[in-house]
Design a protein around this motif. Sequence first.
Motif, short mmCIF file in Angstrom:
data_model
loop_
_atom_site.label_atom_id
_atom_site.label_comp_id
_atom_site.label_asym_id
_atom_site.label_seq_id
_atom_site.Cartn_x
_atom_site.Cartn_y
_atom_site.Cartn_z
N ILE A 23 0.85 -1.18 0.00
CA ILE A 23 0.00 0.00 0.00
C ILE A 23 0.89 1.24 0.00
CG2 ILE A 23 -1.94 -1.12 1.16
CD1 ILE A 23 -1.05 0.26 3.76
N THR A 24 0.31 2.36 -0.38
CA THR A 24 1.04 3.61 -0.38
C THR A 24 0.42 4.54 0.65
OG1 THR A 24 1.54 3.35 -2.71
CG2 THR A 24 1.83 5.54 -1.78
N VAL A 25 1.23 5.00 1.59
CA VAL A 25 0.78 5.93 2.61
C VAL A 25 1.57 7.21 2.41
CG1 VAL A 25 0.56 6.36 5.07
CG2 VAL A 25 0.30 4.04 4.20
N PRO B 77 5.78 3.70 0.12
CA PRO B 77 5.16 2.38 0.02
C PRO B 77 5.38 1.58 1.30
CG PRO B 77 7.19 2.43 -1.22
CD PRO B 77 6.98 3.82 -0.69
N VAL B 78 4.36 0.83 1.69
CA VAL B 78 4.44 -0.01 2.89
C VAL B 78 4.08 -1.43 2.48
CG1 VAL B 78 3.47 -0.43 5.18
CG2 VAL B 78 3.78 1.92 4.39
N ARG B 79 5.00 -2.36 2.72
CA ARG B 79 4.75 -3.77 2.41
C ARG B 79 4.04 -4.38 3.61
NH1 ARG B 79 5.13 -6.63 -1.86
NH2 ARG B 79 6.86 -5.37 -2.58
N VAL C 155 -4.03 -8.62 1.65
CA VAL C 155 -5.40 -8.32 2.08
C VAL C 155 -6.20 -7.88 0.87
CG1 VAL C 155 -4.74 -7.69 4.44
CG2 VAL C 155 -4.83 -5.94 2.69
N LEU C 156 -7.52 -7.91 1.01
CA LEU C 156 -8.38 -7.47 -0.09
C LEU C 156 -8.30 -5.95 -0.25
CD1 LEU C 156 -11.47 -9.78 0.45
CD2 LEU C 156 -9.72 -9.94 -1.32
N PRO C 157 -8.63 -5.44 -1.43
CA PRO C 157 -8.47 -4.01 -1.71
C PRO C 157 -9.20 -3.09 -0.73
CG PRO C 157 -8.81 -5.18 -3.75
CD PRO C 157 -8.99 -6.18 -2.65
N HIS C 158 -10.41 -3.47 -0.30
CA HIS C 158 -11.12 -2.57 0.63
C HIS C 158 -10.42 -2.50 1.98
CE1 HIS C 158 -12.89 -6.50 1.65
NE2 HIS C 158 -13.10 -5.99 2.85
N ALA C 159 -9.84 -3.60 2.44
CA ALA C 159 -9.09 -3.59 3.70
C ALA C 159 -7.79 -2.80 3.54
CB ALA C 159 -8.79 -5.02 4.15
N ALA C 160 -7.17 -2.90 2.38
CA ALA C 160 -5.93 -2.15 2.12
C ALA C 160 -6.20 -0.64 2.10
CB ALA C 160 -5.32 -2.59 0.79
N ARG C 161 -7.33 -0.24 1.49
CA ARG C 161 -7.69 1.20 1.48
C ARG C 161 -7.92 1.69 2.90
NH1 ARG C 161 -10.60 -0.40 -3.00
NH2 ARG C 161 -12.51 -0.63 -1.77
N ARG C 162 -8.63 0.91 3.71
CA ARG C 162 -8.92 1.32 5.09
C ARG C 162 -7.62 1.44 5.89
NH1 ARG C 162 -13.18 0.82 9.11
NH2 ARG C 162 -12.34 2.11 10.77
N LEU C 163 -6.72 0.49 5.70
CA LEU C 163 -5.45 0.54 6.40
C LEU C 163 -4.63 1.74 5.95
CD1 LEU C 163 -3.45 -0.69 8.38
CD2 LEU C 163 -2.66 -2.19 6.55
N ALA C 164 -4.62 2.04 4.66
CA ALA C 164 -3.86 3.19 4.15
C ALA C 164 -4.42 4.50 4.72
CB ALA C 164 -3.90 3.22 2.63
N GLU C 165 -5.73 4.57 4.92
CA GLU C 165 -6.34 5.77 5.50
C GLU C 165 -6.04 5.89 7.00
OE1 GLU C 165 -10.48 5.20 4.75
OE2 GLU C 165 -10.30 5.58 2.61
N THR C 166 -5.95 4.76 7.68
CA THR C 166 -5.82 4.75 9.14
C THR C 166 -4.37 4.77 9.61
OG1 THR C 166 -7.83 3.43 9.16
CG2 THR C 166 -6.61 3.51 11.19
N LEU C 167 -3.46 4.31 8.79
CA LEU C 167 -2.06 4.17 9.22
C LEU C 167 -1.42 5.47 9.72
CD1 LEU C 167 -0.12 1.86 9.56
CD2 LEU C 167 0.75 2.30 7.29
N PRO C 168 -1.63 6.62 9.10
CA PRO C 168 -1.04 7.85 9.65
C PRO C 168 -1.54 8.17 11.06
CG PRO C 168 -1.71 8.22 7.39
CD PRO C 168 -2.25 6.88 7.79
N TRP D 165 -4.15 -4.34 12.43
CA TRP D 165 -3.49 -3.32 11.61
C TRP D 165 -2.01 -3.20 11.99
CZ3 TRP D 165 -7.94 0.66 12.49
CH2 TRP D 165 -9.02 0.32 11.67
N ILE D 166 -1.71 -3.26 13.28
CA ILE D 166 -0.31 -3.18 13.74
C ILE D 166 0.49 -4.35 13.17
CG2 ILE D 166 1.16 -3.44 15.78
CD1 ILE D 166 -0.99 -1.83 17.32
N ALA D 167 -0.09 -5.54 13.22
CA ALA D 167 0.60 -6.73 12.70
C ALA D 167 0.77 -6.64 11.18
CB ALA D 167 -0.17 -7.99 13.08
N LEU D 168 -0.26 -6.19 10.48
CA LEU D 168 -0.18 -6.09 9.02
C LEU D 168 0.90 -5.10 8.57
CD1 LEU D 168 -3.91 -6.13 7.90
CD2 LEU D 168 -2.16 -7.79 7.30
N ALA D 169 0.95 -3.96 9.27
CA ALA D 169 1.89 -2.91 8.87
C ALA D 169 3.28 -3.11 9.46
CB ALA D 169 1.34 -1.55 9.29
#
Length: 86
Positions: A9-11, A15-17, A22-35, A64-68
């Motif tokens: 994903i790109t934050v 880029p963050v590996r 994960v599915l695209p909707h989960a990746a979008r949510r994570l990209a929005e929440t990560l900051p 989210w912590i584990a994924l990122a």
Amino acid sequence: MNQEPIDLITVGNRPVRLSRPVLPHAARRLAETLPQLNALNEAGKSQADAATALGVSIGAVRTWIALAGISWTNINRRGPYTKRNK
């Protein structure tokens, strides 16, 4: 819905590996929440505080912590427990 899992994903401009795809909707949510998650971590908040601030469960924050691959700084550990004599 045949969606291809995403593991990058790109934050912002960075880029963050992810640790697993994960599915695209989960990746979008994570990209929005990560900051916000990173800001709460740097502010020294607990995972429970972060979950309350983001309006999600502690389990979601931990996922989210584990994924990122974030190392959380303020972890409230439980225990050691003492045995009760009855």
